[in-house]
Design a protein around this motif. Structure first.
Motif, mmCIF file in Angstrom:
data_model
loop_
_atom_site.group_PDB
_atom_site.id
_atom_site.type_symbol
_atom_site.label_atom_id
_atom_site.label_comp_id
_atom_site.label_asym_id
_atom_site.label_seq_id
_atom_site.Cartn_x
_atom_site.Cartn_y
_atom_site.Cartn_z
ATOM 1 N N TYR A 55 0.838 -1.196 0.000
ATOM 2 C CA TYR A 55 0.000 0.000 0.000
ATOM 3 C C TYR A 55 0.874 1.247 0.000
ATOM 4 O O TYR A 55 1.805 1.366 0.778
ATOM 5 N N GLY A 56 0.578 2.169 -0.889
ATOM 6 C CA GLY A 56 1.295 3.430 -0.957
ATOM 7 C C GLY A 56 2.542 3.411 -1.821
ATOM 8 O O GLY A 56 3.183 4.442 -1.999
ATOM 9 N N SER A 57 2.905 2.263 -2.389
ATOM 10 C CA SER A 57 4.150 2.194 -3.154
ATOM 11 C C SER A 57 4.056 2.893 -4.512
ATOM 12 O O SER A 57 5.065 3.346 -5.033
ATOM 13 N N ARG A 58 2.872 3.005 -5.084
ATOM 14 C CA ARG A 58 2.720 3.666 -6.394
ATOM 15 C C ARG A 58 2.323 5.121 -6.282
ATOM 16 O O ARG A 58 2.744 5.944 -7.070
ATOM 17 N N LEU A 59 1.458 5.417 -5.334
ATOM 18 C CA LEU A 59 0.932 6.772 -5.230
ATOM 19 C C LEU A 59 1.818 7.627 -4.342
ATOM 20 O O LEU A 59 2.061 7.295 -3.189
ATOM 21 N N ASN A 60 2.314 8.706 -4.905
ATOM 22 C CA ASN A 60 3.055 9.674 -4.102
ATOM 23 C C ASN A 60 2.014 10.427 -3.284
ATOM 24 O O ASN A 60 1.238 11.191 -3.828
ATOM 25 N N THR A 61 1.975 10.174 -1.984
ATOM 26 C CA THR A 61 0.943 10.744 -1.119
ATOM 27 C C THR A 61 1.572 11.660 -0.087
ATOM 28 O O THR A 61 2.471 11.259 0.640
ATOM 29 N N GLU A 62 1.074 12.888 -0.043
ATOM 30 C CA GLU A 62 1.519 13.848 0.957
ATOM 31 C C GLU A 62 0.309 14.239 1.793
ATOM 32 O O GLU A 62 -0.614 14.883 1.309
ATOM 33 N N LEU A 63 0.291 13.776 3.044
ATOM 34 C CA LEU A 63 -0.813 14.122 3.938
ATOM 35 C C LEU A 63 -0.721 15.598 4.294
ATOM 36 O O LEU A 63 0.354 16.094 4.603
ATOM 37 N N ILE A 64 -1.851 16.286 4.218
ATOM 38 C CA ILE A 64 -1.805 17.714 4.528
ATOM 39 C C ILE A 64 -2.646 18.086 5.742
ATOM 40 O O ILE A 64 -2.460 19.149 6.299
ATOM 41 N N SER A 65 -3.569 17.221 6.143
ATOM 42 C CA SER A 65 -4.318 17.493 7.374
ATOM 43 C C SER A 65 -5.090 16.261 7.773
ATOM 44 O O SER A 65 -5.638 15.606 6.910
ATOM 45 N N PRO A 66 -5.160 15.909 8.977
ATOM 46 C CA PRO A 66 -4.272 16.307 10.087
ATOM 47 C C PRO A 66 -3.123 15.320 10.174
ATOM 48 O O PRO A 66 -3.213 14.326 10.872
ATOM 49 N N SER A 67 -2.071 15.533 9.440
ATOM 50 C CA SER A 67 -1.008 14.547 9.239
ATOM 51 C C SER A 67 -0.425 13.986 10.525
ATOM 52 O O SER A 67 -0.074 12.818 10.588
ATOM 53 N N GLU A 68 -0.308 14.802 11.577
ATOM 54 C CA GLU A 68 0.290 14.284 12.810
ATOM 55 C C GLU A 68 -0.647 13.341 13.556
ATOM 56 O O GLU A 68 -0.215 12.571 14.398
ATOM 57 N N GLU A 69 -1.928 13.374 13.226
ATOM 58 C CA GLU A 69 -2.889 12.542 13.934
ATOM 59 C C GLU A 69 -3.194 11.219 13.220
ATOM 60 O O GLU A 69 -3.701 10.303 13.818
ATOM 61 N N VAL A 70 -2.900 11.158 11.931
ATOM 62 C CA VAL A 70 -3.277 9.978 11.160
ATOM 63 C C VAL A 70 -2.329 8.827 11.465
ATOM 64 O O VAL A 70 -1.123 8.971 11.425
ATOM 65 N N LYS A 71 -2.914 7.698 11.773
ATOM 66 C CA LYS A 71 -2.137 6.490 12.028
ATOM 67 C C LYS A 71 -2.433 5.523 10.887
ATOM 68 O O LYS A 71 -3.571 5.371 10.479
ATOM 69 N N GLN A 80 -9.765 6.577 10.281
ATOM 70 C CA GLN A 80 -8.980 7.810 10.255
ATOM 71 C C GLN A 80 -9.301 8.562 8.973
ATOM 72 O O GLN A 80 -9.505 7.953 7.915
ATOM 73 N N LYS A 81 -9.311 9.870 9.054
ATOM 74 C CA LYS A 81 -9.641 10.716 7.911
ATOM 75 C C LYS A 81 -8.568 11.775 7.759
ATOM 76 O O LYS A 81 -8.093 12.324 8.755
ATOM 77 N N ALA A 82 -8.177 12.053 6.510
ATOM 78 C CA ALA A 82 -7.172 13.088 6.251
ATOM 79 C C ALA A 82 -7.328 13.597 4.825
ATOM 80 O O ALA A 82 -7.852 12.887 3.962
ATOM 81 N N ASN A 83 -6.858 14.795 4.592
ATOM 82 C CA ASN A 83 -6.728 15.298 3.231
ATOM 83 C C ASN A 83 -5.305 15.014 2.788
ATOM 84 O O ASN A 83 -4.375 15.044 3.601
ATOM 85 N N ALA A 84 -5.148 14.737 1.496
ATOM 86 C CA ALA A 84 -3.826 14.408 0.978
ATOM 87 C C ALA A 84 -3.707 14.867 -0.461
ATOM 88 O O ALA A 84 -4.691 14.917 -1.193
ATOM 89 N N VAL A 85 -2.484 15.178 -0.847
ATOM 90 C CA VAL A 85 -2.176 15.413 -2.252
ATOM 91 C C VAL A 85 -1.606 14.110 -2.779
ATOM 92 O O VAL A 85 -0.668 13.557 -2.201
ATOM 93 N N ARG A 86 -2.206 13.605 -3.848
ATOM 94 C CA ARG A 86 -1.732 12.365 -4.469
ATOM 95 C C ARG A 86 -1.397 12.631 -5.925
ATOM 96 O O ARG A 86 -2.079 13.402 -6.591
ATOM 97 N N THR A 87 -0.352 11.975 -6.398
ATOM 98 C CA THR A 87 0.064 12.113 -7.788
ATOM 99 C C THR A 87 -0.264 10.822 -8.524
ATOM 100 O O THR A 87 0.150 9.744 -8.098
ATOM 101 N N ASN A 88 -1.018 10.941 -9.623
ATOM 102 C CA ASN A 88 -1.400 9.741 -10.361
ATOM 103 C C ASN A 88 -0.331 9.349 -11.381
ATOM 104 O O ASN A 88 0.734 9.980 -11.455
#
Length: 126
Positions: A55-71, A80-88
């Protein structure tokens, strides 16, 4: 009881195949077991290309909120819920909302479901 199981499987199948969110099913080792067609459309990789990968090996994912809380995964016991920037696959950066939920069977964690909702394309400033 058999009828209830059929109805539940039918409802799950309808949700999985007809939702507008990208769905990823992940096992307890963090390996992708399945993705739906929206995942393929949004991110550009076929299910054959991502099933069996970590999981996560293909998608460049940058958590932007609330990154410190996401497990993720091992420590995840509640959704858990977060916003993220993902690159396809095409290099397009997208703002997304992620919801990751552990799944349980007979009191033991048996995997995770990630729902990824597309929010917007991030355009480069000129």
């Amino acid at each position: 009881m058999l009828r209830d199981i059929f109805i539940n499987k039918h409802h799950l199948n309808v949700w999985y195949n007809h939702t507008t969110t990208a769905i990823t099913l992940i096992d307890t080792n963090g390996v992708i077991k399945e993705v739906n067609s929206i995942y393929e459309e949004l991110f550009g990789w076929s299910s054959k290309e991502v099933i069996g990968e970590v999981y996560g090996s293909r998608l460049n994912t940058e958590l932007i909120s609330p990154s410190e809380e996401v497990k993720f995964l091992d420590d995840l016991h509640t959704p858990q819920k977060a916003n993220a920037v993902r690159t396809n696959r095409r290099g397009v950066k997208m703002l997304t909302e992620l919801i990751i939920k552990p799944t349980w069977h007979k009191g033991e964690k048996c995997g995770y479901i990630e729902e990824c909702t597309f929010l917007a394309v991030i355009r480069k400033s000129r």
